[in-house]
Design a protein around this motif. Structure first.
Motif, PDB file in Angstrom:
ATOM      1  N   GLY A  15       0.797  -1.211   0.000  1.00  0.00           N
ATOM      2  CA  GLY A  15       0.000   0.000   0.000  1.00  0.00           C
ATOM      3  C   GLY A  15       0.821   1.248   0.000  1.00  0.00           C
ATOM      4  O   GLY A  15       1.994   1.245  -0.305  1.00  0.00           O
ATOM      5  N   CYS A  16       0.176   2.346   0.423  1.00  0.00           N
ATOM      6  CA  CYS A  16       0.773   3.653   0.239  1.00  0.00           C
ATOM      7  C   CYS A  16       0.550   4.523   1.449  1.00  0.00           C
ATOM      8  O   CYS A  16       0.216   5.682   1.329  1.00  0.00           O
ATOM      9  CB  CYS A  16       0.178   4.309  -0.999  1.00  0.00           C
ATOM     10  SG  CYS A  16      -1.629   4.291  -1.003  1.00  0.00           S
ATOM     11  N   ASP A  50      -3.794  -1.310   6.202  1.00  0.00           N
ATOM     12  CA  ASP A  50      -3.548  -1.352   4.763  1.00  0.00           C
ATOM     13  C   ASP A  50      -4.789  -1.769   3.978  1.00  0.00           C
ATOM     14  O   ASP A  50      -5.006  -1.314   2.852  1.00  0.00           O
ATOM     15  CB  ASP A  50      -2.395  -2.311   4.475  1.00  0.00           C
ATOM     16  CG  ASP A  50      -2.130  -2.483   2.991  1.00  0.00           C
ATOM     17  OD1 ASP A  50      -1.605  -1.542   2.379  1.00  0.00           O
ATOM     18  OD2 ASP A  50      -2.472  -3.555   2.458  1.00  0.00           O
ATOM     19  N   ALA A  51      -5.621  -2.625   4.556  1.00  0.00           N
ATOM     20  CA  ALA A  51      -6.834  -3.055   3.863  1.00  0.00           C
ATOM     21  C   ALA A  51      -7.758  -1.878   3.578  1.00  0.00           C
ATOM     22  O   ALA A  51      -8.517  -1.889   2.600  1.00  0.00           O
ATOM     23  CB  ALA A  51      -7.566  -4.112   4.681  1.00  0.00           C
ATOM     24  N   LEU A  52      -7.702  -0.845   4.417  1.00  0.00           N
ATOM     25  CA  LEU A  52      -8.542   0.337   4.194  1.00  0.00           C
ATOM     26  C   LEU A  52      -8.159   1.068   2.919  1.00  0.00           C
ATOM     27  O   LEU A  52      -8.954   1.840   2.375  1.00  0.00           O
ATOM     28  CB  LEU A  52      -8.431   1.302   5.379  1.00  0.00           C
ATOM     29  CG  LEU A  52      -8.865   0.784   6.741  1.00  0.00           C
ATOM     30  CD1 LEU A  52      -8.625   1.847   7.808  1.00  0.00           C
ATOM     31  CD2 LEU A  52     -10.327   0.369   6.735  1.00  0.00           C
ATOM     32  N   GLN A  53      -6.933   0.846   2.446  1.00  0.00           N
ATOM     33  CA  GLN A  53      -6.453   1.541   1.258  1.00  0.00           C
ATOM     34  C   GLN A  53      -6.762   0.778  -0.027  1.00  0.00           C
ATOM     35  O   GLN A  53      -6.344   1.198  -1.105  1.00  0.00           O
ATOM     36  CB  GLN A  53      -4.950   1.784   1.391  1.00  0.00           C
ATOM     37  CG  GLN A  53      -4.622   2.695   2.567  1.00  0.00           C
ATOM     38  CD  GLN A  53      -3.139   2.733   2.881  1.00  0.00           C
ATOM     39  OE1 GLN A  53      -2.420   1.757   2.660  1.00  0.00           O
ATOM     40  NE2 GLN A  53      -2.676   3.846   3.408  1.00  0.00           N
ATOM     41  N   SER A 108     -12.780  -7.552   0.230  1.00  0.00           N
ATOM     42  CA  SER A 108     -11.911  -6.620   0.931  1.00  0.00           C
ATOM     43  C   SER A 108     -12.280  -6.510   2.406  1.00  0.00           C
ATOM     44  O   SER A 108     -11.401  -6.488   3.285  1.00  0.00           O
ATOM     45  CB  SER A 108     -11.985  -5.241   0.275  1.00  0.00           C
ATOM     46  OG  SER A 108     -11.108  -4.330   0.901  1.00  0.00           O
ATOM     47  N   LEU A 109     -13.571  -6.463   2.697  1.00  0.00           N
ATOM     48  CA  LEU A 109     -14.011  -6.359   4.087  1.00  0.00           C
ATOM     49  C   LEU A 109     -13.613  -7.596   4.887  1.00  0.00           C
ATOM     50  O   LEU A 109     -13.118  -7.491   6.021  1.00  0.00           O
ATOM     51  CB  LEU A 109     -15.519  -6.138   4.143  1.00  0.00           C
ATOM     52  CG  LEU A 109     -16.001  -4.769   3.654  1.00  0.00           C
ATOM     53  CD1 LEU A 109     -17.514  -4.753   3.485  1.00  0.00           C
ATOM     54  CD2 LEU A 109     -15.567  -3.665   4.617  1.00  0.00           C
ATOM     55  N   TYR A 110     -13.809  -8.759   4.317  1.00  0.00           N
ATOM     56  CA  TYR A 110     -13.431  -9.978   5.051  1.00  0.00           C
ATOM     57  C   TYR A 110     -11.921 -10.170   5.094  1.00  0.00           C
ATOM     58  O   TYR A 110     -11.403 -10.811   6.018  1.00  0.00           O
ATOM     59  CB  TYR A 110     -14.143 -11.202   4.474  1.00  0.00           C
ATOM     60  CG  TYR A 110     -15.515 -11.381   5.099  1.00  0.00           C
ATOM     61  CD1 TYR A 110     -15.635 -11.745   6.439  1.00  0.00           C
ATOM     62  CD2 TYR A 110     -16.673 -11.149   4.371  1.00  0.00           C
ATOM     63  CE1 TYR A 110     -16.886 -11.879   7.025  1.00  0.00           C
ATOM     64  CE2 TYR A 110     -17.924 -11.290   4.949  1.00  0.00           C
ATOM     65  CZ  TYR A 110     -18.026 -11.651   6.285  1.00  0.00           C
ATOM     66  OH  TYR A 110     -19.270 -11.773   6.869  1.00  0.00           O
TER      67      TYR A 110
END
Length: 511
Positions: A15-16, A50-53, A108-110
């Motif tokens: 991610g970033c 990172d999953a939020l991105q 993505s949520l899981y």
């Protein structure tokens, strides 16, 4: 800042982030060799952030599945010109459970839930010799907050979903759905625990991690959605003591210069320099601002004049100069024809969108900052919860509990930031509950426009049908055939999940 990849029994991190990934890179780390030190635990928590991105979460912007910053496209605030991104096809009733939008969001949520579960289980097992109790509590609090954020989205958008609270083995993966209440109860329980565990703030170098205010803010939002108004008052009452304030400039708040504002309870962080996405939600489209999220005429018309009156009754309104004498939040959020929208190349917005308006809020006003002139990502953070929302959530809870006198100062505080007149000055005193309800709902719409919360509000208020009527009245070509009833307010469980797991059943309205 570097990307991190943890492979094997852990999860892949990429991610970033400005904060979450500002650590040394690791490769090929298995579960047996990880979760040994406090630094390992921090890296594990970073992976959840990172999953939020993900594009489908908070970074998606153009030519792909829509991210949550685009959720005002669900409803009457904005038009999704690129209908294949998800919201547009949903709005015209042209999508089914096999749609990539539903599948990408679910996955993505899981993914976030799985990373949170792994962190929670692993950090709890770490001995005192490896991590201090204070650090353990703060990291567990963040993991609980993030898992709650993922599950809140699953519950609001999908309804009954599997509630998974531990690290699964393959043979345990064929799960059934839990009820909305079971998921909701868990989210509320975890957020209350998280609020107790998290600090009120961090050192500047750790800005962006979830705090006590973030947990209480998310708790307030979910309790409001569940119409637990006393719970909202309790949670927001605690937030009022934590030192949050409204940013003096509404316009600045949604730029990189506003990223450290005391108004922000929680934001998802981005950095232009290390972005591995083709673009993020703040990207600039050279031909017109944000082609796939265009402000709807009914939204623009809902901003009052500076005397606090609607354009239909204010003597200040002139249809020939429609942006003059208007609520400052309008020109902070929307481009009108002939506005300069790319300042570095003096590019004029010609009104060449389907709605004739362009999105300004959150969108960068320059064509390039790194030599890339098209779809440049930008490094703008996205605010998930801010103090103005807290004030308006509290106002709505007081309103619904019929504690009307306390509603006025909360709404007035939000209005005063942009020099809009107080309720008493325009609408008067001693207003009925219904009259105040209209005021609070209007204030939420113009204050929080294009921040991805409109669908959430419309669904909570049972106001989706009226929103569709306003969209129809705007007469945007191709926008007019909508799902009816509950189908317009809930997403289907992705078809590929049903195909892979016989224990999952489709939402009844989508069968």
């Amino acid at each position: 800042m570097k990307n991190i990849f943890i492979i094997g029994f852990l999860f892949v991190l990429s991610g970033c982030s400005k904060t979450y990934l500002d650590r040394n890179s690791l490769t090929q780390l298995g579960e047996a060799s990880f979760w040994k030190t406090e630094q390992d635990a921090i890296l594990g928590i970073n992976g959840i952030y990172d999953a939020l991105q993900d594009r489908i979460m908070y970074s998606g912007s153009l030519n792909g599945t829509a991210g949550m910053p685009m959720y005002d496209n669900f409803g009457d605030n904005a038009y999704n010109a690129y209908k294949f991104e998800g919201p547009g096809n949903f709005m015209i009733a042209n999508i089914d459970p096999s749609g990539a939008f539903f599948s990408d969001l679910w996955t993505s949520l899981y993914k976030g839930v799985g990373r949170a579960n792994l962190a929670i289980e692993s950090i709890q097992k770490m001995p005192a010799s490896a991590i201090s109790d204070a650090s353990k509590q703060a990291l567990l609090g963040q993991a609980l907050f993030l898992r709650s954020l993922f599950y809140m989205h699953l519950a609001v958008y999908y309804g009954d979903v599997p509630l998974i609270l531990n690290v699964q083995k393959l043979e345990e993966s064929y799960v059934s759905k839990n009820t909305y209440k079971e998921v909701s109860d868990q989210v509320i329980k975890d957020l209350k625990s998280s609020a107790d565990m998290l600090p009120a703030s961090y050192p500047a170098a750790q800005y962006g991690y979830a705090t006590k205010g973030a947990a209480l803010g998310l708790l307030s939002r979910f309790l409001l959605y569940n119409k637990d108004y006393q719970g909202v008052l309790d949670a927001t009452n605690a937030i009022l003591t934590l030192g949050y304030t409204l940013n003096p400039s509404y316009t600045q708040l949604f730029t990189e210069q506003g990223e450290f504002s005391k108004e922000i309870l929680f934001s998802v962080r981005f950095s232009q320099d290390v972005s591995n996405n083709s673009e993020t939600f703040s990207s600039t489209y050279l031909a017109q601002p944000k082609v796939d999220q265009q402000p709807m005429p009914n939204m623009v018309n809902d901003y009052y004049c500076t005397d606090g009156r609607p354009i239909t009754s204010s003597p200040l309104y002139n249809a020939n100069t429609p942006k003059e004498n208007r609520d400052p939040r309008l020109t902070a959020s929307v481009y009108f024809r002939n506005d300069i929208f790319l300042t570095d190349i003096n590019r004029v917005f010609t009104g060449n969108t389907a709605t004739k308006f362009g999105l300004k809020k959150y969108i960068r006003s320059s064509a390039s900052t790194t030599g890339i002139s098209v779809f440049n990502p930008g490094g703008q953070d996205f605010i998930v919860i801010r103090y103005a929302d807290v004030l308006l959530m509290r106002a709505e809870a007081l309103l619904e509990l019929n504690q009307l006198d306390e509603v006025y100062p909360l709404v007035n505080q939000v209005r005063a930031r942009v020099n809009m007149p107080a309720i008493e000055t325009v609408e008067g005193t001693g207003l009925s509950q219904d009259a105040l309800r209209e005021i609070v709902r209007h204030e939420r719409r113009v204050e929080l426009a294009f921040e991805g919360l409109r669908f959430f509000d419309l669904k909570r208020w049972g106001a989706m049908e009226g929103a569709f009527q306003r969209v129809t009245a705007d007469k945007i070509a191709g926008y007019g055939a909508f799902y009816q009833g509950e189908k317009s307010q809930i997403f289907p469980i992705p078809q590929n999940e049903l195909n892979a797991n016989a224990n999952l059943l489709q939402n009844p309205v989508w069968q």
